[in-house]
Design a protein around this motif. Structure first.
Motif, short mmCIF file in Angstrom:
data_model
loop_
_atom_site.label_atom_id
_atom_site.label_comp_id
_atom_site.label_asym_id
_atom_site.label_seq_id
_atom_site.Cartn_x
_atom_site.Cartn_y
_atom_site.Cartn_z
N MET A 96 0.83 -1.21 0.00
CA MET A 96 0.00 0.00 0.00
C MET A 96 0.86 1.26 0.00
SD MET A 96 -3.21 -0.75 -0.22
CE MET A 96 -2.63 -2.00 -1.40
N LEU A 97 1.98 1.22 0.70
CA LEU A 97 2.89 2.36 0.69
C LEU A 97 3.50 2.55 -0.70
CD1 LEU A 97 4.78 1.93 4.09
CD2 LEU A 97 2.74 3.30 3.60
N SER A 98 3.87 1.46 -1.33
CA SER A 98 4.43 1.56 -2.69
C SER A 98 3.39 2.10 -3.67
CB SER A 98 4.92 0.18 -3.17
OG SER A 98 5.96 -0.29 -2.35
N LEU A 99 2.13 1.69 -3.48
CA LEU A 99 1.06 2.11 -4.38
C LEU A 99 0.69 3.57 -4.17
CD1 LEU A 99 -1.22 1.23 -6.41
CD2 LEU A 99 -2.62 0.77 -4.39
N LEU A 100 0.62 4.01 -2.92
CA LEU A 100 0.05 5.32 -2.60
C LEU A 100 1.07 6.34 -2.09
CD1 LEU A 100 -3.06 3.96 -0.66
CD2 LEU A 100 -3.05 4.81 -3.01
N GLY A 101 2.26 5.88 -1.74
CA GLY A 101 3.24 6.77 -1.11
C GLY A 101 3.60 7.98 -1.94
N GLY A 102 3.62 7.83 -3.25
CA GLY A 102 3.96 8.96 -4.12
C GLY A 102 2.93 10.07 -4.10
N HIS A 103 1.73 9.79 -3.58
CA HIS A 103 0.67 10.80 -3.51
C HIS A 103 0.50 11.33 -2.09
CE1 HIS A 103 -0.84 10.06 -7.62
NE2 HIS A 103 -0.47 8.81 -7.39
N ALA A 104 1.39 10.93 -1.18
CA ALA A 104 1.27 11.34 0.23
C ALA A 104 2.39 12.32 0.58
CB ALA A 104 1.34 10.13 1.15
N ASP A 105 2.09 13.24 1.50
CA ASP A 105 3.14 14.10 2.03
C ASP A 105 4.11 13.28 2.88
OD1 ASP A 105 1.86 16.27 0.85
OD2 ASP A 105 0.69 16.71 2.63
N LEU A 130 11.05 5.89 -2.40
CA LEU A 130 10.01 6.60 -1.66
C LEU A 130 10.55 7.02 -0.29
CD1 LEU A 130 6.95 4.39 -2.62
CD2 LEU A 130 7.35 6.76 -3.31
N ARG A 131 11.29 8.11 -0.27
CA ARG A 131 11.94 8.54 0.96
C ARG A 131 10.97 9.20 1.93
NH1 ARG A 131 17.79 10.91 -1.11
NH2 ARG A 131 18.44 9.03 -2.23
N ASN A 132 9.79 9.53 1.46
CA ASN A 132 8.77 10.09 2.36
C ASN A 132 8.02 9.00 3.12
OD1 ASN A 132 7.51 9.20 -0.05
ND2 ASN A 132 5.69 10.37 0.47
N CYS A 133 8.36 7.74 2.86
CA CYS A 133 7.70 6.60 3.50
C CYS A 133 8.65 5.92 4.48
CB CYS A 133 7.26 5.57 2.46
SG CYS A 133 6.10 6.19 1.23
N LEU A 134 8.11 5.47 5.59
CA LEU A 134 8.88 4.68 6.53
C LEU A 134 8.01 3.58 7.10
CD1 LEU A 134 8.17 5.38 9.81
CD2 LEU A 134 9.11 7.56 9.09
N VAL A 135 8.65 2.57 7.64
CA VAL A 135 7.93 1.47 8.29
C VAL A 135 8.42 1.34 9.72
CG1 VAL A 135 7.41 0.23 6.18
CG2 VAL A 135 9.54 -0.26 7.38
N ARG A 136 7.51 0.93 10.61
CA ARG A 136 7.83 0.79 12.02
C ARG A 136 7.17 -0.47 12.57
NH1 ARG A 136 6.68 6.12 15.41
NH2 ARG A 136 7.81 4.84 16.93
N GLN A 137 7.82 -1.09 13.52
CA GLN A 137 7.22 -2.22 14.19
C GLN A 137 6.22 -1.69 15.22
OE1 GLN A 137 9.82 -4.78 16.55
NE2 GLN A 137 8.88 -6.56 15.56
N GLY A 138 5.05 -2.28 15.27
CA GLY A 138 4.04 -1.80 16.21
C GLY A 138 2.81 -2.68 16.21
N ASP A 139 1.95 -2.44 17.17
CA ASP A 139 0.74 -3.21 17.41
C ASP A 139 -0.45 -2.41 16.91
OD1 ASP A 139 -1.46 -4.54 18.50
OD2 ASP A 139 -0.37 -5.09 20.32
N MET A 140 -1.37 -3.05 16.19
CA MET A 140 -2.51 -2.32 15.66
C MET A 140 -3.47 -1.87 16.76
SD MET A 140 -4.76 -5.28 13.79
CE MET A 140 -5.00 -6.90 14.51
N TYR A 141 -3.33 -2.45 17.96
CA TYR A 141 -4.17 -2.03 19.07
C TYR A 141 -3.54 -0.90 19.89
CZ TYR A 141 -6.40 -6.53 18.13
OH TYR A 141 -7.02 -7.60 17.53
N ALA A 142 -2.28 -0.60 19.63
CA ALA A 142 -1.57 0.46 20.34
C ALA A 142 -0.58 1.10 19.38
CB ALA A 142 -0.87 -0.08 21.57
N LEU A 143 -1.10 1.82 18.41
CA LEU A 143 -0.28 2.37 17.34
C LEU A 143 0.71 3.40 17.88
CD1 LEU A 143 -3.14 2.92 14.74
CD2 LEU A 143 -1.35 1.15 14.62
#
Length: 319
Positions: A166-175, A199-212
């Motif tokens: 999703m980041l690869s698909l949409l990241g170019g349209h995001a700030d 896509l240098r404006n995108c990053l990934v992080r480890q985290g829990d969907m219940y405690a973002l």
């Protein structure tokens, strides 16, 4: 003025300038940077602390790992980008650093591809039952863009980012765009894909969907793509997504309509066999979101079985 002077002092040293140039290109660990620069870990760690204390680098923790990346927001970020832009592209020290970085990235990509290869059969078995990824992505983009080719998404969050598609698909349209996932192996895949796409404006992080690990009301668009059926408490996941949405922000949920393929529970750890329109809309309302639309994409029958992919769109009211 003091912040600017501190940033200039932090950047005004050869090793630290090299570190900034490297972290401008990729998210890197202390171990990565030690290998690339050929310096001791304590020395690299001391330099990184100075850069972080001066807000030139950001620390991203993933379990016992910590990644470092260039800070990209605020006046100090603008200053350091201007400094890095002045570095000569043919400097022999920087060329050697980049060559070693590429070797580290190649090694990381090979490990990620091996993991994908080991798990590809499982993922493909599920995907063969439903709509082609391209069709789902086309529908998702059409909904979020409103048919505007130059659409902007502001600050994007992808919950359960997996391979970062999703980041690869949409990241170019995001700030800016952030992908959250609990799996370090999946994050390695995502990080490699984003680096390859530039896509240098995108990053990934480890985290829990219940405690973002995300501030309240800080995101413009939040996506939960093919993740909710793994959730023990889907309503809580939607409530947490709603927490980080800014007024006027939108939540996109992509998942299965109800089905009876019980083997997905046993073989693929699905907790829920799809969701009705009403229950997801109810969870959204309970999280103070307004449901806007749903769209169904019928799957391809395989041996008398198929899955329908459903897309829900909801919004946090602006007032």
């Amino acid at each position: 003025m003091n912040d600017i002077l501190a940033a200039l002092r932090a950047a005004g040293e050869e090793t630290r300038l090299r570190l900034l140039a490297l972290c401008d290109r990729a998210d890197l660990t202390v171990s990565d940077l030690t290998r690339i620069l050929g310096q001791s870990q304590p020395r690299i760690s001391r330099h990184l602390k100075v850069l972080c204390d001066s807000n030139l680098l950001t620390r991203l923790r993933e379990g016992s790992w910590v990644f470092f990346r260039l800070e990209r927001q605020g006046p100090i970020a603008t200053l350091i980008e201007q400094i890095l832009a002045q570095l000569p592209a043919d400097d022999p020290v920087l060329l050697r650093d980049r060559a070693r970085l590429e070797a580290v990235q190649t090694e990381r990509a090979s490990a990620a591809q091996a993991y994908f290869r080991d798990n590809a059969a499982q993922w493909n078995a599920i995907r063969s039952l439903y709509v082609e990824d391209a069709a789902v992505e086309e529908a998702l983009v059409a909904i979020l863009s409103g048919g505007n080719a130059d659409y902007r998404l502001g600050h994007l969050l992808d919950i359960g980012t997996g391979t970062g598609r999703m980041l690869s698909l949409l990241g170019g349209h995001a700030d800016s765009a952030v992908g959250i996932d609990q799996s370090r192996e999946m994050l390695a895949l995502a990080r490699t894909a984003l680096e390859d796409a530039g896509l240098r404006n995108c990053l990934v992080r480890q985290g829990d969907m219940y405690a973002l690990p995300v501030d309240d009301a800080s995101m413009t668009v939040v996506i939960i793509h093919q993740v909710l059926h793994f959730a023990e408490t889907p309503a809580a996941a939607i409530a947490e997504a709603a927490r980080v949405l800014a007024p006027g922000g939108r939540l996109m949920v992509v998942d299965f309509a109800p089905h009876d393929l019980e083997y997905l529970r046993d073989q693929h750890n699905h907790r829920r066999l799809g969701f009705s329109v009403e229950e997801v809309e109810d969870w959204c309302r309970r999280a103070a979101l307004s449901p806007l639309s749903t769209h169904d994409l019928a799957g391809r029958p395989q041996a008398g079985q198929s899955l329908t992919v459903r897309l829900w769109l909801a919004e946090r009211p602006a007032t």
